[in-house]
Write an enzyme that holds these catalytic residues in place. Sequence first.
Site, PDB file in Angstrom:
ATOM      1  N   ARG A   1       0.843  -1.198   0.000  1.00  0.00           N
ATOM      2  CA  ARG A   1       0.000   0.000   0.000  1.00  0.00           C
ATOM      3  C   ARG A   1       0.880   1.251   0.000  1.00  0.00           C
ATOM      4  O   ARG A   1       1.733   1.423   0.871  1.00  0.00           O
ATOM      5  CB  ARG A   1      -0.914   0.021   1.223  1.00  0.00           C
ATOM      6  CG  ARG A   1      -1.981   1.121   1.170  1.00  0.00           C
ATOM      7  CD  ARG A   1      -2.886   1.082   2.382  1.00  0.00           C
ATOM      8  NE  ARG A   1      -3.497  -0.229   2.576  1.00  0.00           N
ATOM      9  CZ  ARG A   1      -4.588  -0.649   1.934  1.00  0.00           C
ATOM     10  NH1 ARG A   1      -5.164   0.126   1.032  1.00  0.00           N
ATOM     11  NH2 ARG A   1      -5.078  -1.854   2.187  1.00  0.00           N
TER      12      ARG A   1
ATOM     13  N   GLU B   1       0.307  -7.887  -3.798  1.00  0.00           N
ATOM     14  CA  GLU B   1      -0.925  -7.107  -3.967  1.00  0.00           C
ATOM     15  C   GLU B   1      -0.614  -5.616  -3.883  1.00  0.00           C
ATOM     16  O   GLU B   1       0.038  -5.172  -2.937  1.00  0.00           O
ATOM     17  CB  GLU B   1      -1.915  -7.506  -2.870  1.00  0.00           C
ATOM     18  CG  GLU B   1      -3.110  -6.593  -2.719  1.00  0.00           C
ATOM     19  CD  GLU B   1      -3.854  -6.817  -1.419  1.00  0.00           C
ATOM     20  OE1 GLU B   1      -4.490  -5.861  -0.948  1.00  0.00           O
ATOM     21  OE2 GLU B   1      -3.790  -7.934  -0.858  1.00  0.00           O
TER      22      GLU B   1
ATOM     23  N   THR C   1      -8.064  -3.528  -2.335  1.00  0.00           N
ATOM     24  CA  THR C   1      -9.030  -2.429  -2.228  1.00  0.00           C
ATOM     25  C   THR C   1      -9.781  -2.250  -3.547  1.00  0.00           C
ATOM     26  O   THR C   1      -9.996  -1.138  -4.029  1.00  0.00           O
ATOM     27  CB  THR C   1      -8.352  -1.116  -1.784  1.00  0.00           C
ATOM     28  OG1 THR C   1      -7.361  -1.388  -0.777  1.00  0.00           O
ATOM     29  CG2 THR C   1      -9.374  -0.159  -1.176  1.00  0.00           C
TER      30      THR C   1
ATOM     31  N   LYS D   1     -10.782 -13.575   2.390  1.00  0.00           N
ATOM     32  CA  LYS D   1      -9.896 -12.693   3.148  1.00  0.00           C
ATOM     33  C   LYS D   1     -10.571 -12.328   4.467  1.00  0.00           C
ATOM     34  O   LYS D   1     -11.549 -11.587   4.489  1.00  0.00           O
ATOM     35  CB  LYS D   1      -9.604 -11.439   2.324  1.00  0.00           C
ATOM     36  CG  LYS D   1      -8.929 -10.310   3.092  1.00  0.00           C
ATOM     37  CD  LYS D   1      -8.821  -9.081   2.211  1.00  0.00           C
ATOM     38  CE  LYS D   1      -8.414  -7.853   3.002  1.00  0.00           C
ATOM     39  NZ  LYS D   1      -8.282  -6.665   2.137  1.00  0.00           N
TER      40      LYS D   1
ATOM     41  N   GLY E   1      -2.875  -6.811  10.875  1.00  0.00           N
ATOM     42  CA  GLY E   1      -2.327  -7.087  12.191  1.00  0.00           C
ATOM     43  C   GLY E   1      -1.487  -8.337  12.294  1.00  0.00           C
ATOM     44  O   GLY E   1      -1.184  -8.795  13.402  1.00  0.00           O
TER      45      GLY E   1
ATOM     46  N   GLY F   1       1.042  -6.266   5.395  1.00  0.00           N
ATOM     47  CA  GLY F   1       1.305  -4.955   4.826  1.00  0.00           C
ATOM     48  C   GLY F   1       2.427  -4.230   5.533  1.00  0.00           C
ATOM     49  O   GLY F   1       3.598  -4.348   5.172  1.00  0.00           O
ATOM     50  N   SER F   2       2.089  -3.494   6.599  1.00  0.00           N
ATOM     51  CA  SER F   2       3.065  -2.616   7.243  1.00  0.00           C
ATOM     52  C   SER F   2       4.214  -3.365   7.895  1.00  0.00           C
ATOM     53  O   SER F   2       5.277  -2.778   8.123  1.00  0.00           O
ATOM     54  CB  SER F   2       2.362  -1.726   8.268  1.00  0.00           C
ATOM     55  OG  SER F   2       1.697  -2.507   9.245  1.00  0.00           O
TER      56      SER F   2
END
Length: 210
Positions: free
Chosen positions: A18, A41, A70, A130, A160, A180-181
Amino acid sequence: MISIEEALGACPLVAILRGLEPERAGAIGQALFDCGIRVIEVPLNSPQPYESIESLARGLGDRAVIGAGTVLTDEDVRAVAAAGGRLVVSPNTDTRVIDETKRCGLVSMPGFFTPTEAFQALTAGADYLKLFPGDAIQPKIVGALRAVLPPDRGIVVTGGVGLENIADFFAAGARAVAVGSSIFKPGKPVDRIGADAAALIAAWREGMRS
């Protein structure tokens, strides 16, 4: 060309990029591939997401599954297909998006949080489910859902997931996790992205051995 099942079989981690900028897509995609990631993704609320998807698909499309996250409309689905993406991921269960994804011959991975949403998605033709947001649940919930869902439709826990809980989600029955992060943030050096991805893969492998 590698299939989604082959890709997740090799490494059941989906990298969520992202905020990825197109000019960094090639180098970051290669770094993730080199450490073992086979599914990538690019969320559509990233800068120029279709350019990034096209770059990743051009460089890795035969060896990895590139897709979009998204994804909220059927127009989005068609744009992902035109860019060379093969995976459509949404935060919600929208049967119109699932229908268009399958019509375009792409892999459908809609978001769900309740059993009702999960079965609605499966009835519409979803390939994977998901579970989002993952940080709002305990891993044991995955096991409870797996007991009632078809065994050939895997749960991908998203949100998370990190070093502290990745093994627990797999032990509970997750088919894959999307991260992600814990791997990527805009501006993060490429070598750190690869190192953090490798650490998560190592944690998954360690959990499988224990």
